[in-house]
Scaffold this active site. Structure first.
Site, PDB file in Angstrom:
ATOM      1  N   SER A 200      21.230  -6.742   1.727  1.00 53.18           N
ATOM      2  CA  SER A 200      20.113  -7.450   2.353  1.00 53.18           C
ATOM      3  C   SER A 200      20.105  -8.905   1.922  1.00 53.18           C
ATOM      4  O   SER A 200      20.448  -9.229   0.779  1.00 53.18           O
ATOM      5  CB  SER A 200      18.784  -6.792   1.965  1.00 53.18           C
ATOM      6  N   TYR A 228      12.742  -3.972  -4.501  1.00 51.95           N
ATOM      7  CA  TYR A 228      13.754  -3.953  -3.447  1.00 51.95           C
ATOM      8  C   TYR A 228      14.819  -5.022  -3.673  1.00 51.95           C
ATOM      9  O   TYR A 228      16.025  -4.728  -3.681  1.00 51.95           O
ATOM     10  CB  TYR A 228      13.088  -4.160  -2.091  1.00 51.95           C
TER      11      TYR A 228
END
Length: 377
Positions: A200, A228
């Protein structure tokens, strides 16, 4: 006296160990996130949608997290292009429903799709070990492992798996690291083969403290965004070391890819200005088909192994990384810290219950014991 002074200096150095990103690094990271959001469609304008795939009838691919989002799209396109696809999923019922649906849609267009489902729960390291043991027992080749599954528990309080690890860390990093390592015997049989980790752009604002992987010490305030982004950075660091430790003659390439900013609900946990941009400029956000392109490219393009080998030959400090436009990219400055990479490597192997020489032993055909996989859920 000189030795005492040296020891004192070492102690001071340890005390000054970095505790997080500096504000300039943090701003730079957010710049990259916003830049990708605003300009990804322009940067990827040369790509076709859907991504045309080369002949892959001889490929066997495992795709985790393939019952929703880009994982579903990746599994479907690989299967429809002729690959043997194993959907590694927690919800077998949902997977079987999708397989039946795809078979019905494909009926009359060629041979039936070669696709199946196997149970894999990334929130249980026992489940990961059992999956790997079951697949390795087939004694067949594995050509592509796509670690796609991930979670972003938006706005939720900090949660831990049954193994005692923060959930983002386990699903996004620890479980894929364990799965990749344990499947090396099958990947070796399928050589040339690849491990593709769906990462990501948010790794740009991540920070990894190997002494506080669960973010419980209080040194950093926990949020789902912290969990995350840190887990995604840890994945890049671990795979940078794995990339270096896999000898060229093994024929196994390992790389991370960014799918871009894909239309999901994750924006609810982002800063207000980014949320506003998310809702005001939907034109710039990828749909799942567009978001699957970089992973499909990484899994099938014949030039990818050459790229991975070139970085290894050049002794590049960080592992191979492809951006959402299917071009080589340089991950965050933080990911280039070689000492931290090896600290993440050692800490990860310790947390997933593998010895530090597990990779070398598995490539030599030795049996490696993991402390997980014995207990029943």
């Amino acid at each position: 006296m000189a030795m005492t002074s040296s020891s004192s200096e070492e102690g001071t150095t340890k005390e000054k160990k970095k505790q997080g990103l500096g504000w300039i690094e943090w701003l730079r990271g957010w710049f990259y996130v916003v830049y990708e959001m605003l300009f990804q469609r322009i940067m990827a304008s040369h790509l076709q949608n859907p991504m045309p795939l080369p002949p892959i009838n001889d490929l066997t691919c495992i795709v985790t997290g393939s019952t929703s989002g880009i994982g579903l799209e990746i599994a479907r396109q690989l299967a429809q292009s002729g690959a043997h696809v194993i959907m590694a999923v927690r919800n077998l019922e949902r997977a079987h429903e999708l397989i039946q649906k795809w078979q019905n849609e494909w009926s009359g267009m060629g041979l039936p799709l070669n696709i199946e489902a196997m149970e894999l729960n990334l929130l249980s390291l026992d489940s990961v070990v059992r999956f790997a043991e079951a697949y390795n027992a087939r004694s067949g080749p594995l050509h592509v492992l796509i670690n796609n599954a991930g979670i972003f528990s938006i706005g939720e309080p900090q949660r831990f798996s049954k193994d005692g690890y923060e959930e983002h860390l386990q699903v996004n990093h620890l479980a894929p690291a364990l799965l990749s390592t344990l499947l090396l015997p099958s990947l070796l049989r399928g050589s040339p083969s690849r491990i593709v980790n769906v990462n990501s752009i948010l790794h740009q604002i991540g920070f990894v403290d190997t002494e506080d992987m669960n973010v419980t010490s209080g040194k950093r305030k926990y949020s789902s965004l912290v969990g995350y982004s840190s887990s995604k950075l840890a994945q890049i660091m671990f795979n940078s070391v794995l990339h270096k430790r896999l000898p060229v003659e093994s024929g196994i390439s390992v790389l991370c890819v960014s799918p871009g900013v894909v239309q999901t609900n994750v924006a609810r946990d982002l800063p207000k200005i980014v949320q506003t941009a998310y809702h005001l400029i939907p034109y710039f956000i990828f749909d799942v088909q567009e978001g699957s392109r970089s992973t499909l490219f990484a899994a099938t393009d014949p030039q990818v192994p050459e790229y991975c080998e070139m970085l290894k030959t050049d002794d590049w400090p960080v592992g191979p990384f492809l951006s959402q436009d299917c071009r080589p990219a340089n991950p965050s400055e933080e990911s280039h810290h070689i000492q931290t990479q090896y600290e993440v490597w050692e800490k990860t192997l310790e947390m997933i219950g593998l010895p530090s020489d597990a990779v070398e032993r598995l490539l030599e055909g030795e049996e490696v014991k993991c402390r997980y996989g014995v207990r029943q859920e």
